[in-house]
Design a protein around this motif. Structure first.
Motif, PDB file in Angstrom:
ATOM      1  N   UNK A   1      79.228 -41.117   9.381  1.00 30.22           N
ATOM      2  CA  UNK A   1      79.640 -40.065   8.432  1.00 30.22           C
ATOM      3  C   UNK A   1      78.595 -39.908   7.335  1.00 30.22           C
ATOM      4  N   UNK A   2      78.529 -38.706   6.814  1.00 28.35           N
ATOM      5  CA  UNK A   2      77.498 -38.413   5.810  1.00 28.35           C
ATOM      6  C   UNK A   2      77.924 -38.875   4.424  1.00 28.35           C
ATOM      7  N   UNK A   3      76.944 -39.302   3.634  1.00 29.21           N
ATOM      8  CA  UNK A   3      77.194 -39.560   2.216  1.00 29.21           C
ATOM      9  C   UNK A   3      77.195 -38.204   1.509  1.00 29.21           C
ATOM     10  N   UNK A   4      78.294 -37.901   0.840  1.00 27.30           N
ATOM     11  CA  UNK A   4      78.446 -36.615   0.143  1.00 27.30           C
ATOM     12  C   UNK A   4      78.733 -36.855  -1.337  1.00 27.30           C
ATOM     13  N   UNK A   5      78.607 -35.766  -2.091  1.00 24.46           N
ATOM     14  CA  UNK A   5      79.044 -35.751  -3.492  1.00 24.46           C
ATOM     15  C   UNK A   5      80.113 -34.688  -3.660  1.00 24.46           C
ATOM     16  N   UNK A   6      81.048 -34.956  -4.564  1.00 29.72           N
ATOM     17  CA  UNK A   6      82.102 -33.977  -4.834  1.00 29.72           C
ATOM     18  C   UNK A   6      82.416 -33.979  -6.321  1.00 29.72           C
ATOM     19  N   UNK A   7      82.990 -32.880  -6.802  1.00 33.44           N
ATOM     20  CA  UNK A   7      83.360 -32.797  -8.215  1.00 33.44           C
ATOM     21  C   UNK A   7      84.844 -33.101  -8.387  1.00 33.44           C
ATOM     22  N   UNK A   8      85.134 -33.988  -9.311  1.00 34.04           N
ATOM     23  CA  UNK A   8      86.511 -34.304  -9.706  1.00 34.04           C
ATOM     24  C   UNK A   8      86.755 -33.796 -11.116  1.00 34.04           C
ATOM     25  N   UNK A   9      87.924 -33.212 -11.338  1.00 33.20           N
ATOM     26  CA  UNK A   9      88.384 -32.964 -12.712  1.00 33.20           C
ATOM     27  C   UNK A   9      89.754 -33.613 -12.871  1.00 33.20           C
ATOM     28  N   UNK A  10      89.867 -34.492 -13.869  1.00 35.48           N
ATOM     29  CA  UNK A  10      91.191 -34.966 -14.282  1.00 35.48           C
ATOM     30  C   UNK A  10      91.674 -33.949 -15.300  1.00 35.48           C
ATOM     31  N   UNK A  11      92.744 -33.237 -14.953  1.00 32.86           N
ATOM     32  CA  UNK A  11      93.193 -32.050 -15.697  1.00 32.86           C
ATOM     33  C   UNK A  11      93.943 -32.455 -16.982  1.00 32.86           C
ATOM     34  N   UNK A  12      94.189 -31.471 -17.870  1.00 34.17           N
ATOM     35  CA  UNK A  12      94.766 -31.804 -19.187  1.00 34.17           C
ATOM     36  C   UNK A  12      96.096 -32.554 -19.132  1.00 34.17           C
ATOM     37  N   UNK A  13      96.928 -32.282 -18.129  1.00 29.20           N
ATOM     38  CA  UNK A  13      98.220 -32.987 -18.070  1.00 29.20           C
ATOM     39  C   UNK A  13      98.019 -34.480 -17.822  1.00 29.20           C
ATOM     40  N   UNK A  34      81.655 -43.395  -9.002  1.00 31.68           N
ATOM     41  CA  UNK A  34      81.560 -42.419 -10.093  1.00 31.68           C
ATOM     42  C   UNK A  34      80.105 -42.425 -10.545  1.00 31.68           C
ATOM     43  N   UNK A  35      79.383 -41.326 -10.300  1.00 30.60           N
ATOM     44  CA  UNK A  35      77.939 -41.302 -10.599  1.00 30.60           C
ATOM     45  C   UNK A  35      77.601 -40.341 -11.746  1.00 30.60           C
ATOM     46  N   UNK A  36      78.624 -39.686 -12.310  1.00 29.48           N
ATOM     47  CA  UNK A  36      78.446 -38.869 -13.514  1.00 29.48           C
ATOM     48  C   UNK A  36      79.825 -38.655 -14.099  1.00 29.48           C
ATOM     49  N   UNK A  37      79.912 -38.583 -15.424  1.00 30.90           N
ATOM     50  CA  UNK A  37      81.221 -38.328 -16.030  1.00 30.90           C
ATOM     51  C   UNK A  37      81.073 -37.823 -17.456  1.00 30.90           C
ATOM     52  N   UNK A  38      81.992 -36.957 -17.858  1.00 28.36           N
ATOM     53  CA  UNK A  38      82.053 -36.524 -19.262  1.00 28.36           C
ATOM     54  C   UNK A  38      83.450 -35.991 -19.569  1.00 28.36           C
ATOM     55  N   UNK A  39      83.839 -36.117 -20.841  1.00 26.44           N
ATOM     56  CA  UNK A  39      85.084 -35.499 -21.293  1.00 26.44           C
ATOM     57  C   UNK A  39      84.728 -34.225 -22.034  1.00 26.44           C
ATOM     58  N   UNK A  40      85.476 -33.167 -21.727  1.00 26.52           N
ATOM     59  CA  UNK A  40      85.217 -31.845 -22.309  1.00 26.52           C
ATOM     60  C   UNK A  40      86.537 -31.186 -22.656  1.00 26.52           C
ATOM     61  N   UNK A  73      88.524 -34.616 -17.905  1.00 22.48           N
ATOM     62  CA  UNK A  73      87.437 -35.538 -17.561  1.00 22.48           C
ATOM     63  C   UNK A  73      86.808 -35.040 -16.263  1.00 22.48           C
ATOM     64  N   UNK A  74      85.539 -34.690 -16.349  1.00 23.61           N
ATOM     65  CA  UNK A  74      84.816 -34.127 -15.211  1.00 23.61           C
ATOM     66  C   UNK A  74      83.878 -35.207 -14.676  1.00 23.61           C
ATOM     67  N   UNK A  75      83.901 -35.426 -13.361  1.00 23.02           N
ATOM     68  CA  UNK A  75      83.092 -36.501 -12.779  1.00 23.02           C
ATOM     69  C   UNK A  75      82.489 -36.069 -11.456  1.00 23.02           C
ATOM     70  N   UNK A  76      81.380 -36.701 -11.114  1.00 23.07           N
ATOM     71  CA  UNK A  76      80.811 -36.575  -9.770  1.00 23.07           C
ATOM     72  C   UNK A  76      81.114 -37.869  -9.027  1.00 23.07           C
ATOM     73  N   UNK A  77      81.707 -37.731  -7.840  1.00 12.83           N
ATOM     74  CA  UNK A  77      82.005 -38.875  -6.980  1.00 12.83           C
ATOM     75  C   UNK A  77      81.078 -38.839  -5.778  1.00 12.83           C
ATOM     76  N   UNK A  78      80.625 -40.010  -5.365  1.00 10.80           N
ATOM     77  CA  UNK A  78      79.733 -40.089  -4.207  1.00 10.80           C
ATOM     78  C   UNK A  78      80.280 -41.105  -3.226  1.00 10.80           C
ATOM     79  N   UNK A  79      80.170 -40.770  -1.944  1.00 11.49           N
ATOM     80  CA  UNK A  79      80.598 -41.716  -0.912  1.00 11.49           C
ATOM     81  C   UNK A  79      80.618 -41.050   0.436  1.00 11.49           C
TER      82      UNK A  79
END
Ligand code: RTP
Ligand code: MG
Length: 143
Positions: A1-13, A34-40, A73-79
């Motif tokens: 299987x391929x190593x991919x990246x995806x965007x996660x957002x943990x929503x306001x609730x 988790x290879x990137x993260x920020x709160x916005x 919370x916005x993050x990039x996940x890799x796996x």
């Protein structure tokens, strides 16, 4: 299987419910890194642009209003197979239809406030990651 990246957002609730750590724990225990993260706190333009594909849908205004109602919370996940793997962990869009043990089953209350976002394809992931992160903000593992 391929190593991919995806965007996660943990929503306001889920941020308001103090579930950031529990959701991160599920990602890490599942082998997603988790290879990137920020709160916005998104404004109307940023949230509206993110969901532009839904602009003509009846739920669009409520969706943008919800996504700007508090910090996210916005993050990039890799796996391996990260896009589909992350969507499996999230569960169905409507938490009432989500499988046992999924994030939406455990942390979401309604289809409108459903705790998390995940990219739905590798192509969407590339666009969504670039929407929130500069290349230098993404930090793949070196060890
Ligand atoms: P997301 O983009 O947030 O990860 O969610 P998703 O792929 O599972 O669902 P999508 O079809 O992309 O819809 C985006 C968000 O819009 C709200 N929605 N409401 N009332 C409705 O029929 C309806 N359909 C979608 C949900 O909050 C969904 O997460
Ligand atoms: Mg979607």
């Amino acid at each position: 299987m391929a190593i991919e990246r995806t965007l996660s957002i943990i929503k306001p609730d889920a941020v308001a419910g103090n579930h950031i750590g529990e959701i991160y724990d599920r990602f890490e225990k599942a082998g997603l890194k988790i290879i990137a993260t920020k709160m916005l706190h998104l404004d109307n333009d940023k949230a509206g642009g993110f969901y532009a594909e839904h602009q003509e849908r009846p739920f669009y205004n409520d969706l943008v209003s919800f996504m700007t109602s508090g910090p996210v919370v916005v993050s990039v996940l890799e796996g391996e197979n990260a896009v589909a793997h992350h969507r499996e962990l999230m569960g169905a869009t409507n938490p009432q239809e989500a499988s046992e043990g999924t994030i939406r089953k455990d942390f979401a209350n309604s289809i409108d406030e459903n705790a998390v976002h995940g990219s739905d394809s590798v192509t969407s992931a590339q666009r969504e990651i670039a929407y929130f992160f500069d290349d230098k903000e993404v930090c793949p593992r070196t060890r």
